[in-house]
Design an enzyme around this catalytic site. Structure first.
Site, PDB file in Angstrom:
ATOM      1  N   ASP A 280      -5.082  -6.833   3.676  1.00 30.28           N
ATOM      2  CA  ASP A 280      -5.659  -5.489   3.653  1.00 30.28           C
ATOM      3  C   ASP A 280      -4.696  -4.475   3.049  1.00 30.28           C
ATOM      4  O   ASP A 280      -5.100  -3.403   2.639  1.00 30.28           O
ATOM      5  CB  ASP A 280      -6.047  -5.054   5.066  1.00 30.28           C
ATOM      6  CG  ASP A 280      -4.859  -5.086   6.019  1.00 30.28           C
ATOM      7  OD1 ASP A 280      -3.867  -5.750   5.678  1.00 30.28           O
ATOM      8  OD2 ASP A 280      -4.919  -4.455   7.079  1.00 30.28           O
ATOM      9  N   LYS A 281      -3.418  -4.794   2.993  1.00 32.23           N
ATOM     10  CA  LYS A 281      -2.418  -3.869   2.449  1.00 32.23           C
ATOM     11  C   LYS A 281      -1.398  -4.662   1.647  1.00 32.23           C
ATOM     12  O   LYS A 281      -1.028  -5.769   2.022  1.00 32.23           O
ATOM     13  CB  LYS A 281      -1.718  -3.104   3.583  1.00 32.23           C
ATOM     14  CG  LYS A 281      -2.608  -2.116   4.308  1.00 32.23           C
ATOM     15  CD  LYS A 281      -1.896  -1.503   5.472  1.00 32.23           C
ATOM     16  CE  LYS A 281      -1.763  -2.486   6.605  1.00 32.23           C
ATOM     17  NZ  LYS A 281      -1.236  -1.880   7.828  1.00 32.23           N
ATOM     18  N   THR A 282      -0.948  -4.051   0.546  1.00 38.65           N
ATOM     19  CA  THR A 282       0.066  -4.726  -0.251  1.00 38.65           C
ATOM     20  C   THR A 282       1.380  -4.841   0.498  1.00 38.65           C
ATOM     21  O   THR A 282       2.147  -5.780   0.287  1.00 38.65           O
ATOM     22  CB  THR A 282       0.297  -3.976  -1.576  1.00 38.65           C
ATOM     23  OG1 THR A 282       0.675  -2.618  -1.281  1.00 38.65           O
ATOM     24  CG2 THR A 282      -0.953  -3.972  -2.412  1.00 38.65           C
TER      25      THR A 282
END
Length: 472
Positions: A404-406
């Site tokens: 969901d997030k880098t």
């Protein structure tokens, strides 16, 4: 952190009093207030039988509850061998060789030495038993390490006593320190911060890496002396344990100088087990322990995992078994169905059973053990632990990673390799001057210094976005 938490973080005690709205009345008028609390609890769905009372720093009055132990083991001394054998013979590959070995014990069906059939299967099962035993011993050691962690418990005299995590009980007041695991579900009573706030890490509970803001109860935070907090007469009415980690409603009662005050307890006053204190120190009241904690109630029972390789081998073994049966029946048709034809059919099946190699299973189990050991001892990935030696080959079959997030993958440590502006692409070797010229040309700006371009187009729509890009 949400905007609500950012604004709430800086509130003083005077501004927070409205949230608690404590009611101070003489003890003789307490019955009317208690009736109001009961009525409100019934409206909220917390009727009698759905709540419990925890007394502050009083184990005996709080009652008997599950021990605060973590147990992730899959077996015990009684169930170890039966469960391991059951899980092994659920697979068609192992079940087939068990039937073949059983048939070899019947004299009229025997086609060779019994040892040639029993030895490979016994070796496979022995390797499996050893692997499962080692994995379960490792789980026991990890659990014992967590259960033996020492925390400081506040007694009635205001002194701190060293207590192991597995000996913590409901009603205890535990001192929590920075970067340490919270051993049980608690209500936050006091923090080292004057405003009564702190942050916790919940990534081991809900997978979220952002810190969560928590606040202490106003009535206990304002108590100046820790010794007085250990002797205070108070109790908390909490709901029965549930799996929901995002909802909590309770009531805090405190008696002082013949007066009793009560206040609301909600989610921001709680600390769930297996979360980590991010900053400061705190004192918490234990309300749930052991299997009644949110973390353990949301855990699934340990199960035996089977990889895709094992399933594929079992499927191919089943296809070979069908081919073997067709071949045996064909031979019987050519030979003719004479007396005791079924004995001859079984002997043909036993002779053709070599189509399915038992050595494949032996090599596969040994390879998995070797792969797991290589992963755990690889110097290029220090700290890696192969917790399961049954499916190490699954790491080589990973095709896609969803995040969901880098920052979850990069740990927020990234380097600029290339930059694209319109139809132009710049590498790190081109420098920022070429990037500035391309941006000015793309946005039809003057090739003057950067601040001039910013001032000229600041009033235009989306100009602030362009300024931020140019500053990069």
């Amino acid at each position: 952190m949400s905007l609500e938490e950012m604004y709430t973080e800086d509130l003083s005690f005077e501004e927070r009093k409205e949230d608690f709205a404590p009611l101070i009345l003489p003890v003789k008028e307490k019955s009317f207030i208690n009736q109001c609390v009961v009525d409100c609890s019934n409206i909220c769905g917390c009727s009698k039988g759905e709540t419990r009372t925890v007394y502050l720093n009083d184990r005996a009055a709080s009652g008997n509850f599950p021990p605060n132990k973590i147990n992730n083991q899959k077996y015990n001394l009684i169930t170890f061998i039966p469960l391991v054998l059951f899980n092994q013979f659920k697979q068609f590959y192992n079940l087939f060789f068990l039937i073949i070995c059983t048939c070899q014990m019947i004299p009229m069906l025997r086609v060779g030495l019994l040892a040639t059939y029993v030895t490979p299967l016994s070796f496979v099962l022995t390797i499996t038993l050893i692997k499962e035993a080692i994995d379960d011993i490792k789980r026991y050691r990890r659990d014992n390490e967590i259960n033996s962690e020492v925390y400081k418990r506040l007694d009635r005299n205001g002194a701190f006593i060293d207590t192991e995590s597995k000996r913590i009980k409901v009603g205890d007041i535990i001192k929590l320190e920075e970067k340490r695991r919270i051993p049980a579900d608690m209500i936050l009573l006091r923090t080292s911060d004057e405003r009564g706030s702190l942050f916790i890490k919940t990534d081991q509970l809900d997978g979220e890496t952002d810190w969560k803001l928590r606040k202490s109860l106003l009535k206990t935070q304002t108590i100046l002396s820790i010794e007085k907090l250990g002797r205070v007469s108070a109790r908390v009415q909490v709901p029965v344990p549930s799996r929901d980690i995002y909802k909590f409603q309770g009531t805090f009662f405190m008696s002082e100088n013949g007066l009793e005050s009560l206040g609301a307890v909600d989610l921001e006053n709680t600390l769930w087990a297996n979360t980590v204190l991010a900053n400061g120190t705190a004192l918490g009241l234990v309300i749930y322990t052991g299997r009644e904690t949110k973390a353990q109630m949301n855990e699934r029972d340990p199960r035996t995992k089977t990889g895709k390789v094992d399933n594929e081998i079992s499927s191919m073994a089943f296809l070979l078994f069908i081919l073997m049966m067709v071949t045996a029946i064909t031979i019987m048709l050519l030979r003719g169905f004479t007396q005791r034809w079924y004995v001859a059919l079984m002997r043909y099946v036993l002779l053709l059973s070599y189509i399915i190699p038992v050595s494949l299973r032996v090599n596969l189990d040994l390879a998995k053990t070797w792969y797991s050991w290589c992963i755990s001892t690889d110097k290029k990935i220090p700290g890696t632990i192969a917790r399961n030696t049954t499916i190490p080959e699954e790491l080589g079959r990973v095709q896609m990673l969803f995040s969901d997030k880098t920052g979850t993958l990069t740990q927020n440590s990234m380097k600029v390799r290339a930059f694209c502006a319109g139809e132009s692409r710049f590498d790190k070797k081109d420098g920022m001057e070429g990037v500035q010229e391309a941006l000015c040309e793309q946005f039809k700006l003057d090739s003057a210094p950067m601040f001039k371009c910013q001032n000229t187009y600041r009033s235009r729509r989306n100009s602030q976005v362009r300024v931020c890009v140019m500053r990069l």
